[in-house]
Design an enzyme around this catalytic site. Sequence first.
Site, PDB file in Angstrom:
ATOM      1  N   HIS A 232      39.080  43.763  37.534  1.00 27.32           N
ATOM      2  CA  HIS A 232      39.687  42.451  37.731  1.00 27.32           C
ATOM      3  C   HIS A 232      38.911  41.679  38.790  1.00 27.32           C
ATOM      4  O   HIS A 232      38.059  42.229  39.486  1.00 27.32           O
ATOM      5  CB  HIS A 232      41.160  42.592  38.170  1.00 27.32           C
ATOM      6  CG  HIS A 232      41.328  43.211  39.529  1.00 27.32           C
ATOM      7  ND1 HIS A 232      41.131  44.555  39.771  1.00 27.32           N
ATOM      8  CD2 HIS A 232      41.663  42.665  40.732  1.00 27.32           C
ATOM      9  CE1 HIS A 232      41.348  44.818  41.042  1.00 27.32           C
ATOM     10  NE2 HIS A 232      41.660  43.683  41.658  1.00 27.32           N
ATOM     11  N   ASP A 234      39.953  38.935  42.075  1.00 25.39           N
ATOM     12  CA  ASP A 234      41.096  38.461  42.837  1.00 25.39           C
ATOM     13  C   ASP A 234      41.267  36.958  42.616  1.00 25.39           C
ATOM     14  O   ASP A 234      40.287  36.237  42.415  1.00 25.39           O
ATOM     15  CB  ASP A 234      40.912  38.754  44.326  1.00 25.39           C
ATOM     16  CG  ASP A 234      40.988  40.240  44.638  1.00 25.39           C
ATOM     17  OD1 ASP A 234      41.507  41.001  43.791  1.00 25.39           O
ATOM     18  OD2 ASP A 234      40.533  40.646  45.727  1.00 25.39           O
ATOM     19  N   ARG A 299      44.610  57.773  48.201  1.00 21.93           N
ATOM     20  CA  ARG A 299      43.818  56.720  48.825  1.00 21.93           C
ATOM     21  C   ARG A 299      44.749  55.633  49.322  1.00 21.93           C
ATOM     22  O   ARG A 299      45.646  55.194  48.605  1.00 21.93           O
ATOM     23  CB  ARG A 299      42.821  56.130  47.821  1.00 21.93           C
ATOM     24  CG  ARG A 299      41.961  55.012  48.398  1.00 21.93           C
ATOM     25  CD  ARG A 299      40.899  54.564  47.392  1.00 21.93           C
ATOM     26  NE  ARG A 299      40.046  53.529  47.969  1.00 21.93           N
ATOM     27  CZ  ARG A 299      40.270  52.224  47.873  1.00 21.93           C
ATOM     28  NH1 ARG A 299      41.329  51.789  47.205  1.00 21.93           N
ATOM     29  NH2 ARG A 299      39.441  51.351  48.419  1.00 21.93           N
TER      30      ARG A 299
END
Length: 353
Positions: A232, A234, A299
């Site tokens: 993607h 942002d 993570r």
Amino acid sequence: MQTTSHSLPILESYPPCFRPNTQQSLQNVYNDDHTKNKIENEQDQLPVIDLEQINYDKLEEACKEWGIFRLVNHGIPLTLLTRLHEHIVRMFGLGFESKKDLFGSIPTSIMSYFYGTPALTPSGDALYKKDQGTLIYNWVEGLNVPLSMDQPSHVDFHEQPLLIHDMRLLIEEYGVHQARIAKSIFSAMSQNLNLCDEHKGYMSPSTGQLRVYRYPRCLIDNPTKVWGMEVHTDSSVVTILNQYEVEGLQILSKDNAWIDAKPIPNTLIVHLGDMMQAISDDRYKSVKHRVKVNSENERISMGYFVFPDHNCVIGSSVYKPFTYSDFRAQVQQDIKTLGFKVGLSRFKVHTDS
């Protein structure tokens, strides 16, 4: 089995969709796509910008060629980063039902919880979808924290549970640093782009949002194209990312190859988003990125997203005039009807040749 600081079995803190069932192995077998086209090079390739002494030529090159850079000398105290990380681990380590109850009891203007989907869509709606017959997952849970300075007067996070209260205080302090950094970076980019004062609404700290991500261990057997976050861009002007220890972020380089943006102590990663690409008339690049899953380690990362003023119209020779509100509404509509974000191409000016 790995446990949290409260000795709660870690799987109990995961949303049920991220837990292996009794027929599944606890060994993750990565899909080949997780390494395909990746440059195998241990040397860090990202451009580096020093916030204390910004080199405008290096910044221009990073914005045009990469759309991403590593930021050093950012001025955020290490003690703040450490304390915030400890609170994040504690928060995510709560049992799943406890988290649902906790976040269900507080206003979303203070903090909200999501999983299996980017923060723009309701939790669970985009846990998986079909892509040419293949299932795609977003293997992530997160917190969305608006940092607007004009919150409704009736919202008082001091009256919330102690865990929320303490974490929100730390996030507010962290947000002040993030706004400072974003202002400095945007000011430097504006100088390079020769933007005048009338464009100062193109980036507004009052729109700032912090998203805290936890990527659980991926324990299912031979997942089919499982990603912590799928490819993607942002939607922001800029995104400032803090990574903690565990790698996973990959970015599409200027050579059109996927490379690792590894965690390096005391550095931040700055992404340019779609709004910055539009503001720059496509001179700057909104970087494509994704996050790999990990079978052995969780993570944790924190992303600060900042946008134009809600009523600020972005004027461009490449795009039709639009506000961020227009853009966001179109993204949400496309996700609902198409299953994915189309993005800036929806606003392109199409000229007859």
